[in-house]
Design a protein around this motif. Structure first.
Motif, PDB file in Angstrom:
ATOM      1  N   GLU A 184      -6.262  12.823  -4.847  1.00  0.00           N
ATOM      2  CA  GLU A 184      -5.253  13.810  -5.205  1.00  0.00           C
ATOM      3  C   GLU A 184      -3.964  13.174  -5.711  1.00  0.00           C
ATOM      4  OE1 GLU A 184      -3.875  16.771  -2.254  1.00  0.00           O
ATOM      5  OE2 GLU A 184      -5.980  17.381  -2.377  1.00  0.00           O
ATOM      6  N   ASN A 185      -3.510  12.121  -5.020  1.00  0.00           N
ATOM      7  CA  ASN A 185      -2.216  11.557  -5.449  1.00  0.00           C
ATOM      8  C   ASN A 185      -2.230  10.052  -5.705  1.00  0.00           C
ATOM      9  OD1 ASN A 185      -2.199  10.384  -2.957  1.00  0.00           O
ATOM     10  ND2 ASN A 185      -0.799  11.863  -2.048  1.00  0.00           N
ATOM     11  N   ARG A 186      -3.385   9.424  -5.456  1.00  0.00           N
ATOM     12  CA  ARG A 186      -3.522   7.986  -5.736  1.00  0.00           C
ATOM     13  C   ARG A 186      -2.383   7.148  -5.176  1.00  0.00           C
ATOM     14  NH1 ARG A 186      -8.024   7.171  -9.813  1.00  0.00           N
ATOM     15  NH2 ARG A 186      -8.911   9.230  -9.602  1.00  0.00           N
ATOM     16  N   ARG A 187      -2.095   7.365  -3.916  1.00  0.00           N
ATOM     17  CA  ARG A 187      -1.079   6.546  -3.263  1.00  0.00           C
ATOM     18  C   ARG A 187      -1.668   5.162  -2.998  1.00  0.00           C
ATOM     19  NH1 ARG A 187       2.784   8.758  -0.229  1.00  0.00           N
ATOM     20  NH2 ARG A 187       1.559  10.579   0.269  1.00  0.00           N
ATOM     21  N   THR A 188      -0.870   4.134  -3.212  1.00  0.00           N
ATOM     22  CA  THR A 188      -1.335   2.771  -2.961  1.00  0.00           C
ATOM     23  C   THR A 188      -1.852   2.666  -1.529  1.00  0.00           C
ATOM     24  OG1 THR A 188       0.457   2.066  -4.379  1.00  0.00           O
ATOM     25  CG2 THR A 188      -0.715   0.342  -3.174  1.00  0.00           C
ATOM     26  N   ASN A 189      -3.036   2.126  -1.381  1.00  0.00           N
ATOM     27  CA  ASN A 189      -3.667   2.162  -0.087  1.00  0.00           C
ATOM     28  C   ASN A 189      -4.407   0.863   0.208  1.00  0.00           C
ATOM     29  OD1 ASN A 189      -5.173   3.096   2.226  1.00  0.00           O
ATOM     30  ND2 ASN A 189      -4.697   5.153   1.480  1.00  0.00           N
ATOM     31  N   LEU A 190      -4.177   0.358   1.402  1.00  0.00           N
ATOM     32  CA  LEU A 190      -4.908  -0.823   1.847  1.00  0.00           C
ATOM     33  C   LEU A 190      -5.748  -0.409   3.034  1.00  0.00           C
ATOM     34  CD1 LEU A 190      -5.235  -3.904   1.452  1.00  0.00           C
ATOM     35  CD2 LEU A 190      -3.506  -4.191   3.199  1.00  0.00           C
ATOM     36  N   PHE A 191      -7.048  -0.492   2.865  1.00  0.00           N
ATOM     37  CA  PHE A 191      -7.964   0.039   3.863  1.00  0.00           C
ATOM     38  C   PHE A 191      -8.789  -1.117   4.418  1.00  0.00           C
ATOM     39  CE2 PHE A 191     -11.533   2.227   5.599  1.00  0.00           C
ATOM     40  CZ  PHE A 191     -11.171   3.548   5.805  1.00  0.00           C
ATOM     41  N   VAL A 192      -8.774  -1.286   5.731  1.00  0.00           N
ATOM     42  CA  VAL A 192      -9.500  -2.389   6.352  1.00  0.00           C
ATOM     43  C   VAL A 192     -10.720  -1.836   7.063  1.00  0.00           C
ATOM     44  CG1 VAL A 192      -9.369  -4.197   8.093  1.00  0.00           C
ATOM     45  CG2 VAL A 192      -7.389  -3.695   6.673  1.00  0.00           C
ATOM     46  N   THR A 193     -11.860  -2.452   6.858  1.00  0.00           N
ATOM     47  CA  THR A 193     -13.070  -1.960   7.521  1.00  0.00           C
ATOM     48  C   THR A 193     -14.051  -3.100   7.717  1.00  0.00           C
ATOM     49  OG1 THR A 193     -14.840  -0.333   7.441  1.00  0.00           O
ATOM     50  CG2 THR A 193     -14.172  -1.282   5.348  1.00  0.00           C
ATOM     51  N   SER A 194     -15.073  -2.848   8.544  1.00  0.00           N
ATOM     52  CA  SER A 194     -16.145  -3.825   8.649  1.00  0.00           C
ATOM     53  C   SER A 194     -17.460  -3.215   8.158  1.00  0.00           C
ATOM     54  CB  SER A 194     -16.271  -4.334  10.082  1.00  0.00           C
ATOM     55  OG  SER A 194     -16.331  -3.257  10.966  1.00  0.00           O
ATOM     56  N   GLU A 195     -17.383  -1.975   7.639  1.00  0.00           N
ATOM     57  CA  GLU A 195     -18.572  -1.287   7.139  1.00  0.00           C
ATOM     58  C   GLU A 195     -18.637  -1.397   5.619  1.00  0.00           C
ATOM     59  OE1 GLU A 195     -20.605   1.622   8.718  1.00  0.00           O
ATOM     60  OE2 GLU A 195     -20.404   0.238  10.418  1.00  0.00           O
ATOM     61  N   ILE A 196     -19.693  -1.974   5.118  1.00  0.00           N
ATOM     62  CA  ILE A 196     -19.769  -2.192   3.670  1.00  0.00           C
ATOM     63  C   ILE A 196     -19.921  -0.884   2.889  1.00  0.00           C
ATOM     64  CG2 ILE A 196     -21.096  -3.287   1.838  1.00  0.00           C
ATOM     65  CD1 ILE A 196     -21.655  -5.527   3.727  1.00  0.00           C
ATOM     66  N   GLU A 197     -20.772   0.017   3.389  1.00  0.00           N
ATOM     67  CA  GLU A 197     -20.977   1.272   2.655  1.00  0.00           C
ATOM     68  C   GLU A 197     -19.686   2.066   2.556  1.00  0.00           C
ATOM     69  OE1 GLU A 197     -24.257   3.697   3.187  1.00  0.00           O
ATOM     70  OE2 GLU A 197     -25.660   2.072   2.721  1.00  0.00           O
ATOM     71  N   GLU A 198     -18.956   2.107   3.680  1.00  0.00           N
ATOM     72  CA  GLU A 198     -17.664   2.787   3.692  1.00  0.00           C
ATOM     73  C   GLU A 198     -16.749   2.149   2.648  1.00  0.00           C
ATOM     74  OE1 GLU A 198     -15.609   4.276   7.382  1.00  0.00           O
ATOM     75  OE2 GLU A 198     -14.504   2.404   7.120  1.00  0.00           O
ATOM     76  N   ALA A 199     -16.743   0.831   2.626  1.00  0.00           N
ATOM     77  CA  ALA A 199     -15.879   0.092   1.711  1.00  0.00           C
ATOM     78  C   ALA A 199     -16.195   0.445   0.251  1.00  0.00           C
ATOM     79  CB  ALA A 199     -16.039  -1.403   1.945  1.00  0.00           C
ATOM     80  N   ILE A 200     -17.490   0.427  -0.090  1.00  0.00           N
ATOM     81  CA  ILE A 200     -17.864   0.686  -1.482  1.00  0.00           C
ATOM     82  C   ILE A 200     -17.594   2.134  -1.865  1.00  0.00           C
ATOM     83  CG2 ILE A 200     -19.840   0.787  -3.072  1.00  0.00           C
ATOM     84  CD1 ILE A 200     -20.929  -1.654  -1.493  1.00  0.00           C
ATOM     85  N   PHE A 201     -17.842   3.028  -0.945  1.00  0.00           N
ATOM     86  CA  PHE A 201     -17.616   4.450  -1.210  1.00  0.00           C
ATOM     87  C   PHE A 201     -16.145   4.738  -1.531  1.00  0.00           C
ATOM     88  CE2 PHE A 201     -16.761   8.775   0.610  1.00  0.00           C
ATOM     89  CZ  PHE A 201     -17.344   9.480  -0.438  1.00  0.00           C
TER      90      PHE A 201
END
Lengths: 274, 286
Positions: B194-211
């Motif tokens: 919706e607003n493309r706010r700069t986002n840094l997302f940390v995860t250990s799940e690859i599918e979540e990451a790619i999605f």
């Protein structure tokens, strides 16, 4: 609403178990003292004797629910507890909060607290008498001191128990130190504070009675010792039971106040089915 | 304090330049992060993925300003990060909603403390945000009365009301059951698109990451540094079907291989033998 709650309470086993527990206790007391008259208990007044005297408008030993002197002793003790508990809470909670919040303050105040805390309250009696004149102040001083240590230590542990994440979240949201103190430190420590206050009011009663036994001319502690000296054992037991009831009542008041201030916690416990 | 920035138009570039951080005493130092350099591009969703225990949370703490690097610089729009601030909002691993505040009180907490805006303005925006995250009916409940997914959404609302330049999400959906997790991922991706706010997302799940990702940053094992940056060019708006495309499969395979190598390296170092190499020879990198 009240009626509904009352009805609901009656549908749980709690009131029946309470009733059964009291009946069992009274039954044993009756059998040991008045029923079988066991040798160990032969000097003690039985429950029938005590309750008859307690409810007697013209008491044989001069004290019952109908004599003003009974209320005078009770009220004197209650007033002392109220003053002592108020001072201990008013000093102990802020002290504990600051000790938990500021490492510097804690570093130089904690050793003093830990040294004074293990000194039994009876060991303070001579000092209290030397420091304060009259009969009232030393007694209140002793009760205050005992409950102050408990309150301070529990408050301190309460601050320690707060998860670091809440401090971080608050700082991230732009909270200044005084905001953190008001919105994280105080509410976060409240559950421990109130646990501490419940213990501290018990400790206050304990040391008050001890102090009244040593010095004083009024109060339930004095009443119990005085009755013992005068061999009026019925009054002694009445004094003890009164102490039990007012102690229970005061702890309940603290609990109610705590629940009022921590609605979030009441709901949390309710969800766990407590 | 800067004047209020309209959401959706805020430019925010986060640069990490040769950042290092180690813990412990001089004689037993453990290097958690070494020579870490990365540019988090403005208005993109950058996902960091790495083996568990590789120092992702340490990295988040450094960017958030809870911790300071031993060496190197962290710059947000060219300005050095010196401490926590509302220009960088962190959504924590486990929920960090204040349990003693209702959902609404939690959401308005930051802005009301800072007092930059009128209370009416804050309340109006809080209501709008709570509506948006589907918690309008729950605004007077305490966090404990909300489900895990609701708590995360409340936390998103609490972060968004501050109009941060960058959102930092530290494994925000960890601990949710599979179903809520999927729903939260979908919800979050909509919100971002919706607003493309700069986002840094940390995860250990690859599918979540790619999605989720525009850019996928694969981290190395300890001491953590950037192993590889993969640009994910799956079209937006995203949906879960895209994860079964050949394109997504290729991303996944590449990332998995890199992570597997990294995990193996740490395992061997920990066990002090090459045992896992033998096992990995057959089944690794699937």
């Amino acid at each position: 609403m009240t009626l509904y709650r009352f009805k609901k309470a009656l549908s749980t086993p709690t009131p029946y178990l309470m009733f059964f527990g009291i009946a069992l206790w009274l039954g044993c007391y009756y059998l040991f003292v008045e029923g079988w008259q066991l040798p160990r208990f032969n000097k003690l007044p039985g429950p029938v004797e005590v309750i008859t005297e307690w409810l007697n408008p013209n008491p044989d030993w001069g004290m019952s629910l109908f004599t003003p002197i009974y209320y005078e002793h009770t009220l004197v003790s209650c007033r002392r507890i109220l003053i002592a508990f108020a001072i201990a809470t008013g000093v102990g909670v802020p002290l504990g909060l600051f000790m938990g919040w500021s490492k510097t303050f804690r570093d130089y105040s904690f050793p003093i607290l830990e040294t004074l805390r293990p000194i039994p309250i009876l060991a303070w009696v001579p000092l209290a008498i030397l420091m304060f004149s009259g009969l009232e102040t030393p007694v209140i001083y002793l009760a205050t001191l005992a409950s102050l240590f408990v309150t301070t230590l529990n408050t301190l542990l309460g601050v320690d128990s707060i998860d670091e994440e809440y401090f971080r979240a608050a700082r991230c949201l732009g909270a200044k130190p005084h905001h953190v103190f008001m919105h994280v430190v105080i509410p976060g420590a409240l559950p421990f504070i109130f646990t501490g206050l419940q213990i501290s009011i018990g400790v206050a009663w304990f040391s008050l009675v001890a102090a009244e036994m040593v010095s004083g001319e009024f109060g339930l502690g004095y009443l119990i010792v005085d009755a013992y000296m005068n061999v009026t054992y019925v009054i002694m037991v009445i004094g003890m039971l009164t102490l039990g009831f007012v102690g229970w009542f005061s702890a309940a008041l603290v609990r109610i106040a705590g629940n009022r201030m921590m609605e979030w916690r009441v709901r949390a416990l309710a969800l766990e089915g407590r | 304090m800067n004047a209020e920035v309209k959401s959706g138009q805020n430019q925010a570039t986060l640069e990490l330049q040769n950042v290092s951080r180690s813990y412990g005493d001089e004689w037993s130092q453990e290097h958690i992060i070494a020579d870490f350099s990365l540019t988090v591009e403005s208005n993109k969703l950058t996902v960091l993925v790495g083996p568990s225990g590789c120092g992702k949370s340490t990295l988040v703490n450094l960017i958030a300003g809870f911790d300071k690097p031993d060496s190197g610089k962290i710059l947000l729009n060219g300005k050095q990060v010196t401490g926590p601030g509302q220009d960088r909002m962190v959504v924590f691993q486990e929920t960090a909603l204040m349990p003693w505040q209702t959902t609404r009180q939690n959401v308005v907490f930051g802005p009301k403390l800072r007092g930059e805006r009128s209370d009416a303005d804050i309340d109006a925006e809080a209501n709008r945000l709570l509506d948006k995250v589907g918690l309008a009916e729950f605004k007077d409940k305490y966090p404990i009365q909300l489900s895990g997914g609701m708590q995360r959404r409340a936390e998103l609302a609490r972060a968004m009301i501050n109009h941060p330049l960058i959102m930092i999400m530290d494994e925000p959906f960890r601990g949710l059951d599979a179903m809520s997790r999927e729903l939260m991922q979908e919800f979050f991706v909509r919100l971002y698109e919706e607003n493309r706010r700069t986002n840094l997302f940390v995860t250990s799940e690859i599918e979540e990451a790619i999605f989720l990702a525009d850019r996928l940053v694969v981290l190395s094992n300890r001491p953590t540094s950037v192993r590889k940056v993969i640009d994910i060019t799956l079209p937006r708006p995203r949906d879960f079907h895209m994860l079964s495309s050949t394109e997504a499969y290729e991303y996944k395979r590449e990332a998995m291989e890199l992570l597997h190598e990294e995990a193996m390296r740490s395992f061997n170092r920990a066990s002090g033998s090459g045992l896992m190499d033998a096992i990995a020879g057959g089944g690794g990198g699937d």
